[in-house]
Design a protein around this motif. Structure first.
Motif, PDB file in Angstrom:
ATOM      1  N   LYS A  29      65.911  10.609  48.864  1.00  0.00           N
ATOM      2  CA  LYS A  29      65.163  10.765  50.113  1.00  0.00           C
ATOM      3  C   LYS A  29      64.952   9.480  50.900  1.00  0.00           C
ATOM      4  O   LYS A  29      64.708   9.513  52.081  1.00  0.00           O
ATOM      5  CB  LYS A  29      63.796  11.394  49.816  1.00  0.00           C
ATOM      6  N   VAL A  30      65.025   8.348  50.242  1.00  0.00           N
ATOM      7  CA  VAL A  30      64.760   7.095  50.955  1.00  0.00           C
ATOM      8  C   VAL A  30      65.756   6.035  50.520  1.00  0.00           C
ATOM      9  O   VAL A  30      66.375   6.122  49.464  1.00  0.00           O
ATOM     10  CB  VAL A  30      63.325   6.571  50.695  1.00  0.00           C
ATOM     11  N   ALA A  31      65.850   4.995  51.334  1.00  0.00           N
ATOM     12  CA  ALA A  31      66.780   3.907  51.038  1.00  0.00           C
ATOM     13  C   ALA A  31      66.348   3.104  49.829  1.00  0.00           C
ATOM     14  O   ALA A  31      67.157   2.470  49.173  1.00  0.00           O
ATOM     15  CB  ALA A  31      66.909   2.991  52.239  1.00  0.00           C
ATOM     16  N   ALA A  32      65.063   3.130  49.527  1.00  0.00           N
ATOM     17  CA  ALA A  32      64.556   2.333  48.408  1.00  0.00           C
ATOM     18  C   ALA A  32      64.993   2.897  47.054  1.00  0.00           C
ATOM     19  O   ALA A  32      64.871   2.230  46.040  1.00  0.00           O
ATOM     20  CB  ALA A  32      63.039   2.271  48.468  1.00  0.00           C
ATOM     21  N   ASP A  33      65.484   4.128  47.044  1.00  0.00           N
ATOM     22  CA  ASP A  33      65.941   4.747  45.800  1.00  0.00           C
ATOM     23  C   ASP A  33      67.147   3.950  45.292  1.00  0.00           C
ATOM     24  O   ASP A  33      68.144   3.808  45.979  1.00  0.00           O
ATOM     25  CB  ASP A  33      66.329   6.202  46.056  1.00  0.00           C
ATOM     26  N   LYS A  34      67.060   3.437  44.095  1.00  0.00           N
ATOM     27  CA  LYS A  34      68.091   2.546  43.558  1.00  0.00           C
ATOM     28  C   LYS A  34      69.247   3.290  42.893  1.00  0.00           C
ATOM     29  O   LYS A  34      70.197   2.675  42.459  1.00  0.00           O
ATOM     30  CB  LYS A  34      67.466   1.558  42.550  1.00  0.00           C
ATOM     31  N   ARG A  35      69.144   4.621  42.805  1.00  0.00           N
ATOM     32  CA  ARG A  35      70.238   5.365  42.190  1.00  0.00           C
ATOM     33  C   ARG A  35      71.499   5.263  43.039  1.00  0.00           C
ATOM     34  O   ARG A  35      71.438   5.251  44.261  1.00  0.00           O
ATOM     35  CB  ARG A  35      69.878   6.844  42.052  1.00  0.00           C
ATOM     36  N   THR A  36      72.647   5.225  42.387  1.00  0.00           N
ATOM     37  CA  THR A  36      73.912   5.257  43.089  1.00  0.00           C
ATOM     38  C   THR A  36      74.176   6.693  43.515  1.00  0.00           C
ATOM     39  O   THR A  36      74.140   7.592  42.685  1.00  0.00           O
ATOM     40  CB  THR A  36      75.055   4.769  42.171  1.00  0.00           C
ATOM     41  N   PRO A  37      74.431   6.928  44.803  1.00  0.00           N
ATOM     42  CA  PRO A  37      74.687   8.303  45.236  1.00  0.00           C
ATOM     43  C   PRO A  37      75.935   8.885  44.554  1.00  0.00           C
ATOM     44  O   PRO A  37      76.942   8.199  44.407  1.00  0.00           O
ATOM     45  CB  PRO A  37      74.907   8.173  46.741  1.00  0.00           C
ATOM     46  N   THR A  38      75.834  10.126  44.151  1.00  0.00           N
ATOM     47  CA  THR A  38      76.965  10.822  43.543  1.00  0.00           C
ATOM     48  C   THR A  38      77.813  11.448  44.641  1.00  0.00           C
ATOM     49  O   THR A  38      77.441  11.446  45.821  1.00  0.00           O
ATOM     50  CB  THR A  38      76.471  11.928  42.600  1.00  0.00           C
ATOM     51  N   ALA A  39      78.936  12.029  44.265  1.00  0.00           N
ATOM     52  CA  ALA A  39      79.788  12.722  45.231  1.00  0.00           C
ATOM     53  C   ALA A  39      79.020  13.855  45.906  1.00  0.00           C
ATOM     54  O   ALA A  39      79.165  14.084  47.114  1.00  0.00           O
ATOM     55  CB  ALA A  39      81.036  13.250  44.535  1.00  0.00           C
TER      56      ALA A  39
END
Length: 167
Positions: A29-39
């Protein structure tokens, strides 16, 4: 920079107001999320959230941003066509039309951009659609999920320990 921070903030605002269908994975939901986006995250961002926000922001623009939106929509349309559950020669021809319009738009709008192998590959996708039919029958998402699982196994960089986890 094509989008910039201001546009991305609008995307995140719209994302929070958007309800995705159950078959789509919600992106962070936000840019601060450190997870790598999946496909799957990229799919919801590119095919839903960016479309909603860019149409809202650039839909009435008759200059460069309007041209960029039209160009992006050619790509989105080509992707939607290529992911349909059934395929015909007419749909493949429509995919080719939209992909070619997208690519020509890239050359015209982004003169400083480098053409990548993925751009070339898009021109051959029509052959794959004609030869193998709908993408859902031959795409590699199952393998991507398996690779994600493998990447999350803690091995301390020791070769051979992954196999023990699966025995």
């Amino acid at each position: 920079v094509v989008l910039g921070r201001e546009v991305l903030e609008e995307v995140w605002k719209d994302q929070q107001r958007t309800q995705l269908p159950s078959f789509m994975t919600a992106a962070p939901k936000v840019a601060a999320d450190k997870r790598t986006p999946t496909a799957d995250h990229w799919r919801s961002i590119g095919l839903v959230h960016l479309v909603i926000t860019l149409i809202r922001l650039w839909g009435q623009d008759e200059r460069r941003k309007g041209d960029m939106l039209h160009n992006y929509m050619h790509l989105v349309t080509a992707i939607h066509i290529s992911n349909m559950r059934s395929m015909s020669n007419d749909k493949v021809d429509l995919y080719s039309y939209h992909y070619k319009k997208y690519f020509c738009g890239v050359l015209d709008l982004y003169k400083e951009a480098r053409i990548r192998p993925v751009h070339h590959m898009g021109f051959h996708y029509d052959m794959l659609l004609r030869a193998f039919g709908p993408v859902h029958s031959w795409r590699a998402w199952a393998f991507e999920r398996f690779n994600y699982t493998l990447q999350n196994i803690k091995t301390n960089s020791k070769f051979g320990t992954v196999l023990i986890h699966f025995l």
